[in-house]
Scaffold this active site. Structure first.
Site, PDB file in Angstrom:
ATOM      1  N   THR A  36      62.277  55.876  34.851  1.00  0.00           N
ATOM      2  CA  THR A  36      63.690  55.530  34.797  1.00  0.00           C
ATOM      3  C   THR A  36      64.476  56.824  34.686  1.00  0.00           C
ATOM      4  O   THR A  36      63.970  57.829  34.169  1.00  0.00           O
ATOM      5  CB  THR A  36      64.031  54.555  33.647  1.00  0.00           C
ATOM      6  N   CYS A  42      72.339  55.074  27.192  1.00  0.00           N
ATOM      7  CA  CYS A  42      71.284  54.060  27.259  1.00  0.00           C
ATOM      8  C   CYS A  42      70.029  54.572  26.548  1.00  0.00           C
ATOM      9  O   CYS A  42      69.866  55.770  26.346  1.00  0.00           O
ATOM     10  CB  CYS A  42      70.929  53.737  28.707  1.00  0.00           C
ATOM     11  N   HIS A  59      65.025  49.843  30.053  1.00  0.00           N
ATOM     12  CA  HIS A  59      66.208  50.718  30.108  1.00  0.00           C
ATOM     13  C   HIS A  59      67.357  49.927  29.489  1.00  0.00           C
ATOM     14  O   HIS A  59      68.035  49.165  30.173  1.00  0.00           O
ATOM     15  CB  HIS A  59      66.493  51.081  31.563  1.00  0.00           C
TER      16      HIS A  59
END
Length: 171
Positions: A36, A42, A59
């Site tokens: 990711t 995040c 995520h």
């Protein structure tokens, strides 16, 4: 539950790579790489059983559920952690041996008058959700003011965190 399944071989003899997008999660085993990128505020949550060679990556976008995940299984910390743990266990992880690694949760923007940024709240809520489910956090690279990309290898239970400010770190 919708999970990302975009698998791409790196080369003919290289392991598969599964890209995990924002608010998504995926589980793999062996030498498949879960990746990711674009982690700012995040949080990337890796959950795995090191003895089984199975792990998953989420995520996480928000600290709290908004009531509308728009088909995104990992939009909020609580829901992402719950779904990720269930998916990892369904793939063969022993719940008694499951552990977690975290990365991200940066303070990307400074808004005056706000006591705690989204990144900090994402990390806090993710830690709490893991603690509520008796999953210990064994390593983390959180906070700061820089973005990160992740590569998780279930077989070795390694999470490589890359940032332009900090270089590569293996958790």
């Amino acid at each position: 539950m919708s999970m990302t399944t975009e698998r791409q071989p790196l080369t003919d003899d290289a392991p598969d790579r599964v890209k995990v997008g924002v608010a998504e999660l995926a589980v793999a085993s062996g030498d498949t790489r879960l990746t990711t990128s674009g982690l700012g505020s995040c949080v990337g949550v890796a959950v795995g059983d090191p003895t089984a060679g199975v792990a998953g990556l989420a995520h996480v976008m928000l600290p709290e559920a908004t009531g509308d995940d728009r088909g995104k299984p990992a939009k909020s910390a609580d829901i992402a952690v719950e779904r990720l743990i269930a998916a990892v266990e369904d793939a063969g992880a022993d719940p008694a041996l499951t552990e977690a690694k975290l990365a991200g949760g940066s303070r990307m923007f400074d808004f005056s008058g706000v006591s705690e940024g989204v990144g900090e709240r994402n990390v806090e809520r993710t830690r709490q959700a893991l603690e509520d489910r008796d999953v210990p956090v064994v390593a983390e690279d959180v906070g700061g003011g820089h973005g990160r990309s992740l590569v998780l290898v279930p077989e070795t239970w390694t999470l490589t965190v890359t940032s332009t400010h900090q270089g590569d770190e293996t958790l």
